[in-house]
Design a protein around this motif. Structure first.
Motif, mmCIF file in Angstrom:
data_model
loop_
_atom_site.group_PDB
_atom_site.id
_atom_site.type_symbol
_atom_site.label_atom_id
_atom_site.label_comp_id
_atom_site.label_asym_id
_atom_site.label_seq_id
_atom_site.Cartn_x
_atom_site.Cartn_y
_atom_site.Cartn_z
ATOM 1 N N GLY A 1 15.182 3.281 -10.320
ATOM 2 C CA GLY A 1 14.659 3.393 -11.323
ATOM 3 C C GLY A 1 14.104 4.700 -11.954
ATOM 4 O O GLY A 1 14.145 5.714 -11.193
ATOM 5 N N VAL A 2 13.327 4.708 -12.920
ATOM 6 C CA VAL A 2 12.711 5.683 -13.459
ATOM 7 C C VAL A 2 11.112 5.220 -13.973
ATOM 8 O O VAL A 2 10.875 3.975 -14.000
ATOM 9 C CB VAL A 2 13.175 6.409 -14.801
ATOM 10 N N GLN A 3 10.378 6.128 -13.698
ATOM 11 C CA GLN A 3 8.890 5.825 -14.161
ATOM 12 C C GLN A 3 8.398 6.734 -15.086
ATOM 13 O O GLN A 3 7.825 7.780 -14.894
ATOM 14 C CB GLN A 3 7.934 6.002 -12.809
ATOM 15 N N PRO A 4 8.510 6.125 -16.264
ATOM 16 C CA PRO A 4 8.048 7.026 -17.379
ATOM 17 C C PRO A 4 6.365 7.012 -17.535
ATOM 18 O O PRO A 4 5.817 6.002 -17.204
ATOM 19 C CB PRO A 4 8.468 6.167 -18.730
ATOM 20 N N VAL A 5 5.701 7.864 -18.050
ATOM 21 C CA VAL A 5 4.515 7.978 -18.171
ATOM 22 C C VAL A 5 3.950 8.725 -19.517
ATOM 23 O O VAL A 5 4.601 9.326 -19.898
ATOM 24 C CB VAL A 5 3.823 8.948 -17.023
ATOM 25 N N ALA A 6 2.953 8.087 -19.869
ATOM 26 C CA ALA A 6 2.576 8.583 -21.205
ATOM 27 C C ALA A 6 1.008 9.196 -21.145
ATOM 28 O O ALA A 6 0.486 8.910 -20.152
ATOM 29 C CB ALA A 6 2.556 7.459 -22.494
ATOM 30 N N THR B 1 1.653 5.628 -7.862
ATOM 31 C CA THR B 1 1.021 5.069 -8.934
ATOM 32 C C THR B 1 -0.468 5.473 -8.996
ATOM 33 O O THR B 1 -0.874 5.419 -10.069
ATOM 34 C CB THR B 1 1.236 3.684 -9.185
ATOM 35 N N SER B 2 -0.802 5.875 -8.039
ATOM 36 C CA SER B 2 -2.369 5.999 -7.966
ATOM 37 C C SER B 2 -3.101 7.256 -8.855
ATOM 38 O O SER B 2 -3.811 7.217 -9.602
ATOM 39 C CB SER B 2 -2.933 6.132 -6.502
ATOM 40 N N VAL B 3 -2.016 8.337 -9.076
ATOM 41 C CA VAL B 3 -2.472 9.359 -9.786
ATOM 42 C C VAL B 3 -2.436 8.899 -11.323
ATOM 43 O O VAL B 3 -3.353 9.360 -11.994
ATOM 44 C CB VAL B 3 -1.555 10.598 -9.490
ATOM 45 N N PHE B 4 -1.682 8.139 -11.817
ATOM 46 C CA PHE B 4 -1.755 7.448 -13.215
ATOM 47 C C PHE B 4 -3.009 6.659 -13.189
ATOM 48 O O PHE B 4 -3.550 6.520 -14.208
ATOM 49 C CB PHE B 4 -0.620 7.081 -13.486
ATOM 50 N N ASP B 5 -3.316 5.610 -12.171
ATOM 51 C CA ASP B 5 -4.647 4.911 -12.376
ATOM 52 C C ASP B 5 -5.680 5.808 -12.457
ATOM 53 O O ASP B 5 -6.665 5.389 -13.162
ATOM 54 C CB ASP B 5 -4.643 3.955 -10.944
ATOM 55 N N ILE B 6 -5.921 6.737 -11.670
ATOM 56 C CA ILE B 6 -7.072 7.680 -11.785
ATOM 57 C C ILE B 6 -7.236 8.328 -12.979
ATOM 58 O O ILE B 6 -8.322 8.551 -13.582
ATOM 59 C CB ILE B 6 -7.146 8.748 -10.623
ATOM 60 N N THR B 7 -6.081 8.859 -13.659
ATOM 61 C CA THR B 7 -6.122 9.705 -14.795
ATOM 62 C C THR B 7 -5.943 8.844 -16.040
ATOM 63 O O THR B 7 -6.391 9.240 -17.009
ATOM 64 C CB THR B 7 -4.888 10.577 -15.038
ATOM 65 N N GLY B 8 -5.877 7.536 -15.935
ATOM 66 C CA GLY B 8 -5.967 6.361 -16.992
ATOM 67 C C GLY B 8 -4.411 6.674 -17.904
ATOM 68 O O GLY B 8 -4.569 6.285 -19.151
ATOM 69 N N GLN B 9 -3.669 7.343 -17.168
ATOM 70 C CA GLN B 9 -2.204 7.215 -18.137
ATOM 71 C C GLN B 9 -1.505 5.858 -17.886
ATOM 72 O O GLN B 9 -1.236 5.667 -16.546
ATOM 73 C CB GLN B 9 -1.507 8.507 -17.544
ATOM 74 N N CYS C 1 0.834 -1.347 -0.113
ATOM 75 C CA CYS C 1 0.072 0.067 -0.076
ATOM 76 C C CYS C 1 0.808 1.397 -0.185
ATOM 77 O O CYS C 1 0.594 2.216 -0.792
ATOM 78 C CB CYS C 1 -0.779 -0.040 1.165
ATOM 79 N N PRO C 2 1.941 1.265 0.829
ATOM 80 C CA PRO C 2 2.519 2.781 0.757
ATOM 81 C C PRO C 2 3.256 3.033 -0.672
ATOM 82 O O PRO C 2 3.392 4.245 -0.945
ATOM 83 C CB PRO C 2 3.886 2.398 1.789
ATOM 84 N N MET C 3 3.178 2.009 -1.233
ATOM 85 C CA MET C 3 4.075 2.173 -2.773
ATOM 86 C C MET C 3 2.727 2.693 -3.460
ATOM 87 O O MET C 3 3.332 3.185 -4.749
ATOM 88 C CB MET C 3 4.540 1.006 -3.475
#
Length: 75
Positions: A40-45, A14-22, A8-10
């Motif tokens: 690591g890096v976390q690329p988002v599209a 990621t939750s903002v991308f889950d909500i926005t569908g990215q 859960c702390p992780m």
């Protein structure tokens, strides 16, 4: 249930991308020289651009391969 509590702390990353569908992913592209742990890096599209995200991930993984590198276990 313990696995859910541990992860859960992780979810804050990621939750903002889950909500926005990215689409987003995590790539361990570097290794900390002091600890040996992956960095690591976390690329988002944009929404519906998984194709672009996967092409970027493939390019980064080919340029900075992780094959054979393993973090220390049991420290």
């Amino acid at each position: 249930m313990a696995a859910v509590r541990t992860s859960c702390p992780m979810g804050v990353f990621t939750s903002v991308f889950d909500i926005t569908g990215q689409p987003a992913l995590s790539l361990p592209l570097h290794q900390d020289p002091a600890t040996g742990l992956p960095v690591g890096v976390q690329p988002v599209a944009a929404p519906w651009r998984e194709d672009l995200l996967l092409r970027v991930a493939r390019t980064l993984e080919q340029a900075l391969p992780r094959a054979g590198r393993r973090p220390p276990v049991g420290r």
